[in-house]
Write an enzyme that holds these catalytic residues in place. Sequence first.
Site, PDB file in Angstrom:
ATOM      1  N   SER A 277      -4.807  -4.050   4.045  1.00  0.00           N
ATOM      2  CA  SER A 277      -4.532  -5.303   4.739  1.00  0.00           C
ATOM      3  C   SER A 277      -5.444  -5.493   5.951  1.00  0.00           C
ATOM      4  CB  SER A 277      -3.056  -5.328   5.108  1.00  0.00           C
ATOM      5  OG  SER A 277      -2.634  -6.642   5.218  1.00  0.00           O
ATOM      6  N   HIS A 418       1.993  -6.939  -1.910  1.00  0.00           N
ATOM      7  CA  HIS A 418       1.114  -6.485  -0.834  1.00  0.00           C
ATOM      8  C   HIS A 418       1.525  -5.097  -0.341  1.00  0.00           C
ATOM      9  CE1 HIS A 418      -1.662  -7.358   2.432  1.00  0.00           C
ATOM     10  NE2 HIS A 418      -0.741  -6.989   3.315  1.00  0.00           N
TER      11      HIS A 418
HETATM   12  C1  GTR Z   1      -0.713 -10.756   7.627  1.00  0.00           C
HETATM   13  C2  GTR Z   1      -2.075 -11.360   7.818  1.00  0.00           C
HETATM   14  C3  GTR Z   1      -3.035 -10.792   6.835  1.00  0.00           C
HETATM   15  C4  GTR Z   1      -2.908  -9.297   6.660  1.00  0.00           C
HETATM   16  C5  GTR Z   1      -1.517  -8.761   6.889  1.00  0.00           C
HETATM   17  C6  GTR Z   1      -1.396  -7.280   7.202  1.00  0.00           C
HETATM   18  O1  GTR Z   1       0.245 -11.294   8.452  1.00  0.00           O
HETATM   19  O2  GTR Z   1      -1.954 -12.737   7.666  1.00  0.00           O
HETATM   20  O3  GTR Z   1      -4.332 -11.186   7.166  1.00  0.00           O
HETATM   21  O4  GTR Z   1      -3.812  -8.624   7.442  1.00  0.00           O
HETATM   22  O5  GTR Z   1      -0.854  -9.398   7.903  1.00  0.00           O
HETATM   23  O6  GTR Z   1      -2.234  -6.703   7.877  1.00  0.00           O
HETATM   24  O7  GTR Z   1      -0.396  -6.717   6.793  1.00  0.00           O
END
Ligand code: GTR
Length: 440
Positions: A277, A418
């Site tokens: 991420s 995710h």
């Molecule tokens: C989210 C963000 C992403 C990603 C994520 C993370 O809120 O929008 O770009 O980086 O966090 O790091 O878990």
Amino acid sequence: MAMLALMFTITLVQFAGEGRSGWQPKSDLVKRLSERRPSVIYDETQVPRYTLPDPLVCLDGTRVTAPEIWREKRRPEILELFRTYMYGRAPIGRPKEMKLETFDHAREALGGKAVRKQVRIHFTGKPDGPSMDLLIYLPQDAPRPVPLFLLLNFNGNHAVCNDPAIRIKPTFDRRTGEAVMPSEESRGQDASSFPLEKILARGYGLATAYYGDIAPDFPGSFGHGVFAAFDGLFGEERPADAWGAISAWAWGLSRAMDYIESDGELASRRVGVLGHSRLGKTALWAGAQDERFAIVISNDSGCGGAALSRRRFGETVALINRAFPHWFCENFKRYHHREDDLPIDQHMLIALIAPRPVYVASADEDLWADPRGEFLAAKAAEPVYKLLGTNGLPADEMPPLDTPVRGRIGYHIRSGGHALAEYDWERYMDFADLHYGHRR
Ligand code: GTR
């Protein structure tokens, strides 16, 4: 006939380029997300038409026709563009005063399966200055030196593994920046993202540090961590291309590499830098700049990472800068809804890693990170890999779920959402085995 054949080729290329082939997101998910946030693009048919900047054409219009021109002219130019317009410039390499302090070296860790080391990296050399604790596990029985995966973690080293010997340090609240001392109960809370036993069993070591040790991740971040220690080098005012947090974290990964190079038990030429991420964006930027990293791996890095900004699918430049004003440099804020004016896009970030192996991974339900944009960026980096005499990404369209594609560029899209999952780790180890020539 010749004409017809030509038209056919062009159509095919456009079809793949438009990104409607191969993997498709679940339509009920697209519908649900679109209803929840109608202003965000979750539907492929709404992606605007765009043209990517050619990684092999220099700013002065000359074409890169040989590896030397890439190395001497275009690669430095692209690095400079990313520094100026996006991530910002780190003011220093390895600080002269930096000190390494190994405060733990256990030869019988994890019930005898591992060697554990903990090293405090004092960035300014001063005991009261910012420092990063690097936690390292090595397999007991693997030949030395040991190849490693290096990654930053979100919640502290103690969260990676339930090992009472891991030193607990304060972590920072992501909203307020407030320092909090983690509880004993939080040891090992993130262990599912760090399948340590599996990693060790395959002959790899793991090195990790808490990203907040470098700079806390909250909108008031400047003024803390390495920003407080080094921003003075810029003079009175912070320039519009001063490092944002992603650049600072990437800088921290390079300082971990400084330690790795000093430790004979570690194979400093076989270090895979990895991140999930926001830390996947960080791993890409670290790997792009620091060629000591042998393999670079992006796990669900999305916008500002592996995903093409010009597609505006899911998270966009405007959305990311509003939510995380400290991640990128000030100049990047000029490109809200103007992605086409950027002299770069994320395929060029991946191309900076060439000819070193790079792996981009997406997840089926992670539409916020634009899986297709991640695949297309990896694919669009291919001409640079080919110019440098390697293969690229051996796929013309997105592969089906859970079906990795492995060339010098690797890619998979995993079932699920995710996360950094065990499936992802297994594919990264397969990829490393392949490129290091390890036999299983
Ligand atoms: C989210 C963000 C992403 C990603 C994520 C993370 O809120 O929008 O770009 O980086 O966090 O790091 O878990």
